[in-house]
Write a protein that holds these residues in place. Structure first.
Motif, mmCIF file in Angstrom:
data_model
loop_
_atom_site.group_PDB
_atom_site.id
_atom_site.type_symbol
_atom_site.label_atom_id
_atom_site.label_comp_id
_atom_site.label_asym_id
_atom_site.label_seq_id
_atom_site.Cartn_x
_atom_site.Cartn_y
_atom_site.Cartn_z
ATOM 1 N N ALA A 14 -16.782 -8.114 29.101
ATOM 2 C CA ALA A 14 -15.827 -8.256 28.000
ATOM 3 C C ALA A 14 -15.791 -9.695 27.484
ATOM 4 N N MET A 15 -15.780 -10.664 28.411
ATOM 5 C CA MET A 15 -15.774 -12.059 27.985
ATOM 6 C C MET A 15 -17.060 -12.423 27.253
ATOM 7 N N PHE A 16 -18.202 -11.951 27.760
ATOM 8 C CA PHE A 16 -19.472 -12.222 27.106
ATOM 9 C C PHE A 16 -19.521 -11.576 25.730
ATOM 10 N N MET A 17 -19.011 -10.347 25.645
ATOM 11 C CA MET A 17 -18.964 -9.658 24.360
ATOM 12 C C MET A 17 -18.071 -10.407 23.379
ATOM 13 N N LEU A 18 -16.926 -10.879 23.835
ATOM 14 C CA LEU A 18 -16.017 -11.631 22.970
ATOM 15 C C LEU A 18 -16.650 -12.935 22.504
ATOM 16 N N ILE A 19 -17.323 -13.633 23.421
ATOM 17 C CA ILE A 19 -17.962 -14.902 23.054
ATOM 18 C C ILE A 19 -19.048 -14.678 22.008
ATOM 19 N N VAL A 20 -19.876 -13.659 22.232
ATOM 20 C CA VAL A 20 -20.942 -13.382 21.264
ATOM 21 C C VAL A 20 -20.357 -12.967 19.926
ATOM 22 N N ALA A 21 -19.295 -12.142 19.954
ATOM 23 C CA ALA A 21 -18.673 -11.709 18.695
ATOM 24 C C ALA A 21 -18.101 -12.905 17.939
ATOM 25 N N ALA A 183 -25.350 -7.741 28.860
ATOM 26 C CA ALA A 183 -24.561 -8.337 29.938
ATOM 27 C C ALA A 183 -24.327 -7.344 31.062
ATOM 28 N N ALA A 184 -24.041 -6.089 30.688
ATOM 29 C CA ALA A 184 -23.810 -5.070 31.715
ATOM 30 C C ALA A 184 -25.071 -4.852 32.553
ATOM 31 N N LEU A 185 -26.230 -4.794 31.871
ATOM 32 C CA LEU A 185 -27.480 -4.595 32.611
ATOM 33 C C LEU A 185 -27.789 -5.795 33.499
ATOM 34 N N LEU A 186 -27.616 -7.006 32.950
ATOM 35 C CA LEU A 186 -27.893 -8.203 33.736
ATOM 36 C C LEU A 186 -26.936 -8.334 34.917
ATOM 37 N N LEU A 187 -25.653 -8.022 34.674
ATOM 38 C CA LEU A 187 -24.682 -8.105 35.766
ATOM 39 C C LEU A 187 -24.984 -7.070 36.848
ATOM 40 N N HIS A 188 -25.367 -5.882 36.399
ATOM 41 C CA HIS A 188 -25.699 -4.835 37.376
ATOM 42 C C HIS A 188 -26.853 -5.291 38.264
ATOM 43 N N ARG A 189 -27.828 -5.931 37.629
ATOM 44 C CA ARG A 189 -28.964 -6.426 38.414
ATOM 45 C C ARG A 189 -28.583 -7.668 39.205
ATOM 46 N N GLY A 190 -27.813 -8.574 38.577
ATOM 47 C CA GLY A 190 -27.445 -9.809 39.245
ATOM 48 C C GLY A 190 -26.500 -9.610 40.414
ATOM 49 N N LEU A 191 -25.653 -8.560 40.347
ATOM 50 C CA LEU A 191 -24.697 -8.311 41.428
ATOM 51 C C LEU A 191 -25.275 -7.440 42.537
ATOM 52 N N ARG A 192 -26.544 -7.109 42.420
ATOM 53 C CA ARG A 192 -27.154 -6.275 43.458
ATOM 54 C C ARG A 192 -27.056 -6.916 44.839
ATOM 55 N N PRO A 193 -27.300 -8.249 44.979
ATOM 56 C CA PRO A 193 -27.121 -8.835 46.316
ATOM 57 C C PRO A 193 -25.713 -8.657 46.868
#
Length: 463
Positions: A14-21, A183-193
């Motif tokens: 949401a924050m990333f979406m708001l910043i980009v918007a 962002a959702a895809l990157l976070l999903h991958r980044g939070l895998r650890p």
């Protein structure tokens, strides 16, 4: 719903979406303003060009006849004539011609003289609500001078700007949605650890405490967390192992007195006994119960010390005075075995008086129990480098080196064959170590040449 509100991925997305918007909207606004300013500048230049063209035509011979007989000529000679309005006003205020097929009412700004610039152009609004621009200047016509007003309606420009605003809004919305998806895809991958860590934590059982997380496969930002988790698992494994061993030792230690109580009572009830025999049974049972009570009290002390519920009131104490008090208490037990207790040296000790006496009592009790008959037990106090050392030494059977590291463990006995015959609970030295840990000090043991020495190291008090 609560899970979504508390989700780190949702918050970051949401924050990333708001910043980009916001960034897209800011960029779109900047580009829109730059585009509008450029179009308006070009239109103003074109409007002044129309005015200059009319001024040139009025300066030619026959211009007055053209105004009277063919006024549309002045509009037809200009590009974009369909939305251009031209008005000629004589010096006396009479309108010579007004080329205004739509009947628009527009203001006549002050004349800018023979030469006009953008500052002389005024805004106006058409009857249909479209924006317009108007400018006035003087022109030579024959021997006289007339005022020329040129106006233009920019209906198509307003529509262009509206479409451009809508496109910017749509682009900002699409950018925000695309950013949210990325962002959702990157976070999903980044939070895998983190999910791996969570899955590992969910599998932690008493039998899986030996498993560790591999920090080599995790991002560097998670290495401190993984190291902390592995250290926690190590402590849990050690604590569980100690707890399991303690539980087994505790069951073993409790079993002996309970078995004695049951066996003696059952034998006594097997037949009719005299009052003296019942009295002897009660005395024996009381001894076993007292031993159980001491064991329970010692265990409670160790439990409270382990949970840091005990806060020692550390005050300067005289080591010699504390040693003499304890020697006086054990003098009778020592005389029964022909032992002599000697106190040597003195120093100021920063300690809790009650806990200090208890530690010395446990060491003296151990020394009296294991010292050779007729020998001397020596209590010595001396000052070290910022520390105060109190030692208890006795001559007796040598202790094998492999037993020394374990003497301060709960229920540990260097000679298991002795069992509980001497009335020991097996917790005395463990309590000594716990007392020293509460004081931030240490307890050590050394055995050599038939002599065993226990040394307590406290912080030294100011002399």
């Amino acid at each position: 719903m609560k899970a979504w509100r508390n989700s780190l991925a949702v918050r970051v997305t949401a924050m990333f979406m708001l910043i980009v918007a916001l960034a897209a909207a800011a960029l779109g606004t900047y580009l829109y303003r730059a585009f509008v300013d450029e179009i308006e500048r070009r239109d103003d230049i074109q409007l002044m060009g129309k005015l200059r063209q009319v001024q040139i035509l009025l300066g030619r011979p026959g211009a007055a006849e053209l105004i009277r007989n063919q006024p549309e000529f002045f509009r037809d000679t200009m590009s974009g004539q369909e939305n251009s309005l031209v008005r000629f006003v004589a010096p006396d205020g009479a309108i010579l011609a007004d080329i205004n097929a739509s009947g628009e009412r527009y203001p006549a700004p002050p004349s800018a003289g023979a030469t006009a610039d953008r500052a002389a152009i005024a805004d106006w609004t058409s009857s249909r609500g479209d924006p317009g621009r108007v400018v006035s200047a003087t022109a030579r016509m024959g021997a006289g001078e007339v005022t020329v007003t040129v106006a233009r309606v920019y209906a198509e420009r307003a529509a262009l700007f509206t479409r451009y605003r809508r496109q910017i809004a749509a682009a900002s919305a699409v950018s925000a949605l695309a950013a949210a998806l990325c962002a959702a895809l990157l976070l999903h991958r980044g939070l895998r650890p983190l999910r791996v860590v969570a899955a590992h934590a969910a599998q932690v059982r008493p039998g899986t405490l030996a498993q560790r997380l591999d920090p080599g496969k995790a991002p560097s930002e998670l290495e401190p967390l993984i190291a902390a988790l592995n250290a926690m698992l190590e402590r849990l494994q050690q604590g569980y192992a100690r707890l399991s061993g303690f539980s087994a030792d505790l069951a073993h230690e409790f079993r002996t007195p309970v078995t004695n109580l049951l066996g003696q009572s059952q034998v006594m009830l097997g037949q009719v006994r005299s009052a003296a025999e019942y009295e002897q049974l009660i005395v024996s049972n009381i001894e076993e119960l007292e031993r159980l009570a001491r064991m329970i009290e010692s265990m409670l002390f160790l439990a409270r010390a382990g949970q840091e519920e005990l806060l020692p009131a550390r005050q300067p104490q005289s080591a010699l005075e504390a040693m003499r008090k304890m020697a006086g208490l054990f003098e009778g037990a020592a005389e029964e075995r022909g032992l002599r207790i000697v106190c040597e040296g003195d120093c100021a000790v920063l300690a809790d008086a009650g806990l200090l006496r208890r530690a010395l009592a446990n060491l003296l009790s151990n020394a009296v129990r294991h010292a050779d008959e007729g020998s001397v037990i020596v209590l010595r106090a001396e000052r070290g480098a910022g520390t105060a050392l109190i030692s208890v030494a006795n001559a007796g059977a040598p202790i094998a080196p492999e037993h020394l590291p374990h003497l301060f463990e709960r229920f540990y006995r260097a000679d298991p064959a002795r069992g509980n015959a001497d009335g020991s609970t097996g917790l005395g030295l463990a309590i000594v170590r716990a007392i020293m840990e509460l004081h931030g000090g240490t307890a050590a043991v050394e055995a050599a040449a038939g002599q065993t020495r226990f040394t307590l190291t406290f912080a030294a008090a100011a002399p």
